[in-house]
Write a protein that holds these residues in place. Structure first.
Motif, PDB file in Angstrom:
ATOM      1  N   ASN A   1       0.771  -1.251   0.282  1.00 31.32           N
ATOM      2  CA  ASN A   1      -0.128  -0.052  -0.050  1.00 31.32           C
ATOM      3  C   ASN A   1       0.891   1.203  -0.083  1.00 31.32           C
ATOM      4  OD1 ASN A   1      -2.713  -0.970  -0.071  1.00 31.32           O
ATOM      5  ND2 ASN A   1      -2.089  -2.109   2.034  1.00 31.32           N
ATOM      6  N   TYR A   2       2.159   1.176  -0.086  1.00 31.30           N
ATOM      7  CA  TYR A   2       2.956   2.296   0.106  1.00 31.30           C
ATOM      8  C   TYR A   2       2.770   3.538  -0.978  1.00 31.30           C
ATOM      9  CZ  TYR A   2       7.213   5.188   0.147  1.00 31.30           C
ATOM     10  OH  TYR A   2       8.310   6.067   0.403  1.00 31.30           O
ATOM     11  N   ARG A   3       2.757   2.972  -2.207  1.00 33.52           N
ATOM     12  CA  ARG A   3       2.676   3.967  -3.452  1.00 33.52           C
ATOM     13  C   ARG A   3       1.292   4.597  -3.160  1.00 33.52           C
ATOM     14  NH1 ARG A   3       4.793  -0.307  -6.414  1.00 33.52           N
ATOM     15  NH2 ARG A   3       6.794  -0.047  -7.177  1.00 33.52           N
ATOM     16  N   ASP A   4       0.320   3.923  -2.928  1.00 28.86           N
ATOM     17  CA  ASP A   4      -1.044   4.623  -2.492  1.00 28.86           C
ATOM     18  C   ASP A   4      -1.071   5.608  -1.481  1.00 28.86           C
ATOM     19  OD1 ASP A   4      -2.407   3.276  -4.846  1.00 28.86           O
ATOM     20  OD2 ASP A   4      -3.090   1.643  -3.612  1.00 28.86           O
ATOM     21  N   ALA A   5      -0.515   5.167  -0.305  1.00 29.07           N
ATOM     22  CA  ALA A   5      -0.324   6.075   0.860  1.00 29.07           C
ATOM     23  C   ALA A   5       0.372   7.378   0.536  1.00 29.07           C
ATOM     24  CB  ALA A   5       0.210   5.407   1.907  1.00 29.07           C
ATOM     25  N   VAL A   6       1.531   7.180  -0.130  1.00 28.56           N
ATOM     26  CA  VAL A   6       2.292   8.356  -0.518  1.00 28.56           C
ATOM     27  C   VAL A   6       1.265   9.368  -1.398  1.00 28.56           C
ATOM     28  CG1 VAL A   6       4.209   9.239  -1.945  1.00 28.56           C
ATOM     29  CG2 VAL A   6       4.555   7.297  -0.376  1.00 28.56           C
ATOM     30  N   TRP A   7       0.581   8.689  -2.482  1.00 28.66           N
ATOM     31  CA  TRP A   7       0.133   9.533  -3.424  1.00 28.66           C
ATOM     32  C   TRP A   7      -1.337  10.076  -2.560  1.00 28.66           C
ATOM     33  CZ3 TRP A   7      -0.485  11.801  -7.922  1.00 28.66           C
ATOM     34  CH2 TRP A   7      -1.890  12.067  -8.368  1.00 28.66           C
ATOM     35  N   ASN A   8      -1.940   9.402  -1.782  1.00 31.74           N
ATOM     36  CA  ASN A   8      -3.088  10.084  -1.229  1.00 31.74           C
ATOM     37  C   ASN A   8      -2.660  11.108  -0.084  1.00 31.74           C
ATOM     38  OD1 ASN A   8      -4.933   8.388  -2.145  1.00 31.74           O
ATOM     39  ND2 ASN A   8      -4.851   6.594  -0.708  1.00 31.74           N
ATOM     40  N   LEU A   9      -1.572  10.946   0.679  1.00 34.72           N
ATOM     41  CA  LEU A   9      -0.821  11.938   1.431  1.00 34.72           C
ATOM     42  C   LEU A   9      -0.685  13.097   0.692  1.00 34.72           C
ATOM     43  CD1 LEU A   9       0.037  12.573   4.212  1.00 34.72           C
ATOM     44  CD2 LEU A   9       2.432  11.821   3.840  1.00 34.72           C
ATOM     45  N   GLU A  10       0.238  13.108  -0.414  1.00 38.22           N
ATOM     46  CA  GLU A  10       0.532  14.285  -1.325  1.00 38.22           C
ATOM     47  C   GLU A  10      -0.834  15.033  -1.790  1.00 38.22           C
ATOM     48  OE1 GLU A  10       3.128  13.161  -4.383  1.00 38.22           O
ATOM     49  OE2 GLU A  10       4.599  12.467  -2.869  1.00 38.22           O
ATOM     50  N   LEU A  11      -1.806  14.109  -2.064  1.00 37.55           N
ATOM     51  CA  LEU A  11      -3.185  14.713  -2.678  1.00 37.55           C
ATOM     52  C   LEU A  11      -3.936  15.422  -1.306  1.00 37.55           C
ATOM     53  CD1 LEU A  11      -4.900  12.117  -5.117  1.00 37.55           C
ATOM     54  CD2 LEU A  11      -3.607  14.280  -5.670  1.00 37.55           C
ATOM     55  N   ALA A  12      -4.053  14.761  -0.197  1.00 35.43           N
ATOM     56  CA  ALA A  12      -4.493  15.531   1.057  1.00 35.43           C
ATOM     57  C   ALA A  12      -3.732  16.858   1.325  1.00 35.43           C
ATOM     58  CB  ALA A  12      -4.376  14.567   2.156  1.00 35.43           C
ATOM     59  N   VAL A  13      -2.583  16.771   1.361  1.00 33.31           N
ATOM     60  CA  VAL A  13      -1.673  17.971   1.876  1.00 33.31           C
ATOM     61  C   VAL A  13      -2.188  19.116   0.812  1.00 33.31           C
ATOM     62  CG1 VAL A  13       0.525  19.115   1.908  1.00 33.31           C
ATOM     63  CG2 VAL A  13      -0.004  16.732   3.179  1.00 33.31           C
ATOM     64  N   GLN A  14      -1.684  18.744  -0.711  1.00 38.46           N
ATOM     65  CA  GLN A  14      -2.126  19.804  -1.619  1.00 38.46           C
ATOM     66  C   GLN A  14      -3.791  20.355  -1.545  1.00 38.46           C
ATOM     67  OE1 GLN A  14      -0.107  20.972  -3.390  1.00 38.46           O
ATOM     68  NE2 GLN A  14      -1.548  22.505  -4.402  1.00 38.46           N
ATOM     69  N   GLN A  15      -4.523  19.529  -1.448  1.00 39.58           N
ATOM     70  CA  GLN A  15      -5.990  19.901  -1.017  1.00 39.58           C
ATOM     71  C   GLN A  15      -6.172  20.785   0.199  1.00 39.58           C
ATOM     72  OE1 GLN A  15      -8.819  16.673  -0.356  1.00 39.58           O
ATOM     73  NE2 GLN A  15     -10.329  17.962  -0.620  1.00 39.58           N
ATOM     74  N   VAL A  16      -5.486  20.530   1.335  1.00 41.14           N
ATOM     75  CA  VAL A  16      -5.598  21.354   2.560  1.00 41.14           C
ATOM     76  C   VAL A  16      -4.805  22.628   2.060  1.00 41.14           C
ATOM     77  CG1 VAL A  16      -4.860  21.880   4.778  1.00 41.14           C
ATOM     78  CG2 VAL A  16      -5.779  19.705   3.932  1.00 41.14           C
ATOM     79  N   ARG A  17      -3.767  22.742   1.397  1.00 40.70           N
ATOM     80  CA  ARG A  17      -3.096  23.859   0.995  1.00 40.70           C
ATOM     81  C   ARG A  17      -3.927  25.001  -0.159  1.00 40.70           C
ATOM     82  NH1 ARG A  17       1.832  24.502   2.741  1.00 40.70           N
ATOM     83  NH2 ARG A  17       3.204  22.572   3.291  1.00 40.70           N
ATOM     84  N   SER A  18      -4.728  24.278  -0.901  1.00 38.11           N
ATOM     85  CA  SER A  18      -5.492  25.104  -1.764  1.00 38.11           C
ATOM     86  C   SER A  18      -6.833  25.584  -1.306  1.00 38.11           C
ATOM     87  CB  SER A  18      -5.957  24.226  -3.038  1.00 38.11           C
ATOM     88  OG  SER A  18      -4.835  23.491  -3.825  1.00 38.11           O
ATOM     89  N   THR A  19      -7.389  24.717  -0.434  1.00 40.52           N
ATOM     90  CA  THR A  19      -8.574  25.101   0.383  1.00 40.52           C
ATOM     91  C   THR A  19      -8.154  26.329   1.072  1.00 40.52           C
ATOM     92  OG1 THR A  19      -9.329  22.984   0.400  1.00 40.52           O
ATOM     93  CG2 THR A  19     -10.288  24.419   2.108  1.00 40.52           C
ATOM     94  N   PHE A  20      -7.078  26.377   2.013  1.00 37.60           N
ATOM     95  CA  PHE A  20      -6.692  27.363   2.833  1.00 37.60           C
ATOM     96  C   PHE A  20      -6.352  28.797   2.107  1.00 37.60           C
ATOM     97  CE2 PHE A  20      -6.150  26.918   7.266  1.00 37.60           C
ATOM     98  CZ  PHE A  20      -6.241  25.712   7.450  1.00 37.60           C
ATOM     99  N   GLU A  21      -5.480  28.437   0.957  1.00 36.12           N
ATOM    100  CA  GLU A  21      -5.447  29.782   0.120  1.00 36.12           C
ATOM    101  C   GLU A  21      -6.502  30.145  -0.614  1.00 36.12           C
ATOM    102  OE1 GLU A  21      -2.237  28.433  -2.502  1.00 36.12           O
ATOM    103  OE2 GLU A  21      -1.011  28.087  -1.093  1.00 36.12           O
ATOM    104  N   ILE A  22      -7.464  29.562  -0.840  1.00 39.23           N
ATOM    105  CA  ILE A  22      -8.798  30.178  -1.385  1.00 39.23           C
ATOM    106  C   ILE A  22      -9.842  30.764  -0.210  1.00 39.23           C
ATOM    107  CG2 ILE A  22     -10.999  29.225  -2.496  1.00 39.23           C
ATOM    108  CD1 ILE A  22      -9.261  27.399  -4.386  1.00 39.23           C
ATOM    109  N   GLU A  23      -9.928  30.016   0.652  1.00 41.40           N
ATOM    110  CA  GLU A  23     -10.627  30.483   1.986  1.00 41.40           C
ATOM    111  C   GLU A  23     -10.236  31.596   2.655  1.00 41.40           C
ATOM    112  OE1 GLU A  23     -12.707  27.362   4.191  1.00 41.40           O
ATOM    113  OE2 GLU A  23     -13.009  26.196   2.552  1.00 41.40           O
ATOM    114  N   TYR A  24      -9.007  31.529   2.856  1.00 43.63           N
ATOM    115  CA  TYR A  24      -8.356  32.396   3.736  1.00 43.63           C
ATOM    116  C   TYR A  24      -7.256  33.326   3.213  1.00 43.63           C
ATOM    117  CZ  TYR A  24     -10.449  29.083   7.225  1.00 43.63           C
ATOM    118  OH  TYR A  24     -11.226  28.385   7.838  1.00 43.63           O
TER     119      TYR A  24
END
Length: 179
Positions: free
Chosen positions: A28-51
């Motif tokens: 599950n390593y590759r999927d975990a790395v991919w999901n973590l990168e997506l989650a971090v990017q999503q949080v960063r984008s959301t913050f930049e848009i909302e705040y």
């Protein structure tokens, strides 16, 4: 039917739950790395848009203001990302220890890398073996299938430590009970 298991000293997934956990983690390593990168990017984008600021700037302003985000959805999401990141960091550290300290560490590293850890999954065993050739002289399919569980077992012993059964067997070798 003859036993075709390459090395009878290496436990199978069914025989050793820690070995099974390591296999599962690697698969599950590759999927975990991919999901973590997506989650971090999503949080960063959301913050930049909302705040209108980065996460770091936002958190600094909250802490300076003395606000508490405890129990919020934001805190839960941040803890989830942190937990995933810690798991991946632990695995990467264990792989680094394996590579630098184990007597077959360099070979095991490359076997694990091309089998489970490389960013792009190789299509089949032939591609893995071809990628291993610059790192492991004269590697064959049979050698690959023999060494891969050994590499997983070595990594497992770093991640989870020796089981008490392993320790007792080792102690018996050094200090026979004289039965």
């Amino acid at each position: 039917m003859p036993n075709t298991r390459p090395n009878k000293n290496i436990p199978t997934e069914q025989e050793n739950p820690l070995f099974h956990d390591t296999w599962k983690l690697l698969k599950n390593y590759r999927d975990a790395v991919w999901n973590l990168e997506l989650a971090v990017q999503q949080v960063r984008s959301t913050f930049e848009i909302e705040y209108g600021s980065s996460i770091e700037e936002f958190l600094d302003s909250i802490y300076l203001a003395g606000a508490d985000i405890g129990g919020s959805k934001l805190e839960d999401y941040a803890k989830s990302i942190e937990r995933s990141n810690k798991m991946l960091t632990l695995l990467n550290s264990a792989v680094d220890i394996l590579r630098s300290k184990h007597k077959h560490g360099e070979q095991y590293y490359w076997i694990l890398y091309y089998s489970y850890l490389s960013p792009q999954q190789l299509q089949n065993t032939d591609e893995i073996i071809e990628s291993l050739r610059p790192h492991i002289a004269n590697i064959s399919t049979r050698t690959y299938y023999r060494k891969r569980p050994e590499a997983v077992q070595a990594l497992s012993s770093i991640l989870w430590g020796y089981t008490s059964k392993d320790c007792l067997e080792m102690l018996d070798k050094f200090f026979p009970t004289g039965k």
